[in-house]
Scaffold this motif. Structure first.
Motif, mmCIF file in Angstrom:
data_model
loop_
_atom_site.group_PDB
_atom_site.id
_atom_site.type_symbol
_atom_site.label_atom_id
_atom_site.label_comp_id
_atom_site.label_asym_id
_atom_site.label_seq_id
_atom_site.Cartn_x
_atom_site.Cartn_y
_atom_site.Cartn_z
ATOM 1 N N PRO A 189 48.207 49.997 38.449
ATOM 2 C CA PRO A 189 47.446 48.755 38.634
ATOM 3 C C PRO A 189 48.381 47.668 39.163
ATOM 4 O O PRO A 189 49.564 47.621 38.805
ATOM 5 C CB PRO A 189 46.988 48.406 37.215
ATOM 6 C CG PRO A 189 47.176 49.637 36.398
ATOM 7 C CD PRO A 189 48.270 50.425 37.042
ATOM 8 N N LEU A 190 47.857 46.819 40.045
ATOM 9 C CA LEU A 190 48.617 45.691 40.617
ATOM 10 C C LEU A 190 47.954 44.440 40.052
ATOM 11 O O LEU A 190 46.814 44.127 40.410
ATOM 12 C CB LEU A 190 48.514 45.740 42.146
ATOM 13 C CG LEU A 190 49.319 44.717 42.935
ATOM 14 C CD1 LEU A 190 50.819 44.930 42.751
ATOM 15 C CD2 LEU A 190 48.951 44.792 44.417
ATOM 16 N N GLU A 204 45.119 36.295 35.868
ATOM 17 C CA GLU A 204 43.968 35.422 36.138
ATOM 18 C C GLU A 204 42.914 36.117 37.011
ATOM 19 O O GLU A 204 41.759 35.678 37.070
ATOM 20 C CB GLU A 204 44.422 34.144 36.850
ATOM 21 C CG GLU A 204 45.233 33.183 35.992
ATOM 22 C CD GLU A 204 46.718 33.538 35.947
ATOM 23 O OE1 GLU A 204 47.090 34.609 36.483
ATOM 24 O OE2 GLU A 204 47.493 32.756 35.375
ATOM 25 N N VAL A 205 43.308 37.166 37.722
ATOM 26 C CA VAL A 205 42.398 37.810 38.678
ATOM 27 C C VAL A 205 41.846 39.128 38.145
ATOM 28 O O VAL A 205 40.631 39.353 38.164
ATOM 29 C CB VAL A 205 43.111 38.053 40.032
ATOM 30 C CG1 VAL A 205 42.143 38.661 41.053
ATOM 31 C CG2 VAL A 205 43.712 36.753 40.562
ATOM 32 N N ASN A 206 42.745 40.002 37.688
ATOM 33 C CA ASN A 206 42.290 41.363 37.355
ATOM 34 C C ASN A 206 42.985 41.920 36.116
ATOM 35 O O ASN A 206 43.477 43.055 36.121
ATOM 36 C CB ASN A 206 42.481 42.301 38.559
ATOM 37 C CG ASN A 206 43.949 42.432 38.958
ATOM 38 O OD1 ASN A 206 44.773 41.617 38.556
ATOM 39 N ND2 ASN A 206 44.258 43.455 39.735
ATOM 40 N N ALA A 207 43.007 41.125 35.056
ATOM 41 C CA ALA A 207 43.631 41.567 33.793
ATOM 42 C C ALA A 207 42.991 42.864 33.299
ATOM 43 O O ALA A 207 43.649 43.675 32.624
ATOM 44 C CB ALA A 207 43.502 40.477 32.733
ATOM 45 N N ASP A 208 41.718 43.071 33.654
ATOM 46 C CA ASP A 208 41.009 44.282 33.231
ATOM 47 C C ASP A 208 41.660 45.564 33.748
ATOM 48 O O ASP A 208 41.429 46.641 33.206
ATOM 49 C CB ASP A 208 39.555 44.227 33.726
ATOM 50 C CG ASP A 208 39.492 44.101 35.251
ATOM 51 O OD1 ASP A 208 40.041 43.106 35.777
ATOM 52 O OD2 ASP A 208 38.930 44.992 35.919
ATOM 53 N N GLN A 209 42.473 45.462 34.790
ATOM 54 C CA GLN A 209 43.125 46.652 35.348
ATOM 55 C C GLN A 209 44.286 47.157 34.484
ATOM 56 O O GLN A 209 44.713 48.301 34.628
ATOM 57 C CB GLN A 209 43.647 46.351 36.768
ATOM 58 C CG GLN A 209 42.549 46.058 37.779
ATOM 59 C CD GLN A 209 41.670 47.269 38.025
ATOM 60 O OE1 GLN A 209 42.151 48.360 38.322
ATOM 61 N NE2 GLN A 209 40.362 47.093 37.864
#
Lengths: 344, 344
Positions: A108-109, A113-118
């Protein structure tokens, strides 16, 4: 992990980013059980301070990671490629600040704030994006969510600290030489390993990292590819021009976005002002806008000069500034570590 | 005029641009009969050299222009507004380097490589565009002619000399202060007449000139309006972000253009290489691209980093650099004077 305290390793502890990571672990009171500081053979033996305790830096090797829960890498892509798999083998979660795994589909990259779910999807390695990408996507996230983004055209004004401590010293040395009427004698920038050197003092160099076959630099292509991966949206058209300027800390970016839907300018400003990790600095009457010298040493991403493209109702100009060593590197990595720790 | 030699007046002779104009008149062997050097009361009495001859600068006034054929103004907009009409009354053609008449519909706004044909339409005053506009439109002209241009998105990296000799001194002073560990104590930039000052040394200031009600600075709006007027095309969508960086001479620009028709990248490079006044510097393998330090002291506009937007087949990125005091001001004005002289 089911733990409340963690054994943490910092690989590249004596570098510019490593130093910031150690400082943030202390400042944020990260739940560290043991802190292991690792470096190349050259820097091993250095003694660093963490919460009043002296820690001797050890040479990083395949067996440095026994008992480590979280390993933060910022010692260059080659070191990460070699050692991160060993850290994973020993059961550590690696947060990697280099380019080694950013485009690896299994890594995961993440910009929290954008894609903590990854983060949960990792297989041992989580990649920290490139500095210039992080601050841009953090600022654009609220706009992406509210209006959609069809294209991004970005021009950067990047600090020399992004090229390491040597580049800072080089820029300061050159500035002094030129002020005293001597030649700058460039020796490091734009790219240490390439033959041609250019003066950075009192100049702007439109090359950061090596050129790719398509005429873009690697830094520019990082902004293109990483932005798509972080938003999980291959349809965003991104084009970038990355430029090094004589600033010590803090990357500035002139970002043009075309939104998918109509927007109200005041609503955009409000969305930015309310977003975590973003500070809106946008008051033309008071001549207030983000500046690299103001952002240096702070974790936030600063956004200002928010204005509508007069020739395109869905076009928007933004000026985005952040400390490239903090949100652009160390702070983003420590944020990820904090999320991992909170879930353990 | 039907003449072979001309009486020339330089208004603002002791300023940064005036000095360059006098140098170019000499270097280009402009057919000067008498040269009259004019300035404010403060600088009057200064003795300047022209072709080995000492000329005492006189205070400019309404009656300074008797017998003058060509008057080159670069002493600020207020001086031009006051005195250019008097010069016209005395029969002079005025080439005005200030913002005073640029958007005046009776004054042609001329960049010789783009619209030299407009010179003949003057009614006494020909306006020289703003520095940041000149170098951009000069570079874009061959693309405009071959493919058409639908939009321009530009971010600038502008030198402090654009704000005058005081700003140069300020930037050099601040750099020295910061290198020696002291405060920069900003005093001049971004805008001398406004209350708030920001550090320019080791910084990037996204404000050049005053803010307009629409959130853009005057410098940004000059790029928008002047580009449309010079191309004689109100349909070009232009948006600009103008930024001051710590460079002494030479403005750099990251310019994104969307063409109206398909293009071949190699053809674009060839068109640029063959255009008068343009030097193509574009060899990534050799790390060759335009740099402010290389452009300083030269008349040409330098273009490089020419590459296709990977997300838009008609999008094109360019890096355009030129000496803001030469092509951006003095040289463009002297070019216009040469055309007038050749036709007289």
């Amino acid at each position: 992990m089911s733990k409340t305290k963690f054994n943490v390793a910092v690989v590249g502890a004596t570098g510019a980013v490593g130093e910031q990571i150690i400082g943030l672990l202390e400042k944020r009171d990260f739940p560290v059980d043991k802190l292991k500081l690792l470096s190349s053979a050259r820097s091993a033996g250095t003694v660093l301070n963490f919460k009043g305790q002296e820690i001797t830096v050890e040479e990083a090797g395949p067996d440095s990671f026994e008992g480590i829960d979280i390993a933060l890498f910022s010692a260059g892509g080659d070191v990460s490629k070699e050692l991160a798999p060993h850290a994973v083998r020993h059961g550590a979660v690696c947060i990697d600040n280099t380019n080694a795994f950013r485009m690896d589909p299994t890594a995961p990259l993440v910009v929290p704030e954008v894609n903590a779910d990854q983060i949960d999807k990792h297989q041992g390695i989580i990649a920290n994006p490139n500095c210039s990408t992080i601050q841009m996507v953090a600022a654009l996230k609220p706009l992406y969510d509210s209006y959609g983004i069809s294209r991004i055209i970005v021009s950067t004004y990047q600090a020399v600290s992004g090229a390491g401590a040597k580049a800072i010293n080089e820029m300061l040395r050159q500035s002094k030489e030129v002020l005293e009427g001597r030649d700058a004698n460039p020796d490091i920038l734009p790219v240490g390993s390439l033959p041609v050197k250019h003066q950075i003092a009192f100049n702007a160099i439109p090359q950061i990292d090596k050129f790719q076959d398509n005429g873009y630099t690697l830094e520019e292509m990082k902004m293109v590819r990483e932005t798509k991966k972080i938003f999980g949206d291959e349809d965003i058209a991104v084009t970038a021009t990355c430029v090094r300027i004589p600033v010590i800390y803090g990357h500035s970016e002139s970002v043009y976005v075309e939104l998918k839907n109509d927007y109200e300018l005041e609503e955009v400003k409000q969305l930015l002002a309310e977003s975590p990790g973003i500070t809106l600095v946008d008051d033309p009457a008071a001549q207030a806008y983000p500046l690299a010298t103001d952002a240096a040493g702070k974790n936030d991403v600063f956004v200002g000069r928010v204005r509508r493209d007069l020739g395109n109702a869905r076009g928007l100009n933004l000026w985005i500034v952040s400390d490239n060593l903090l949100k652009g590197a160390a702070w983003n990595a420590v944020q990820i570590a904090e999320i991992i720790a909170a879930k353990a």
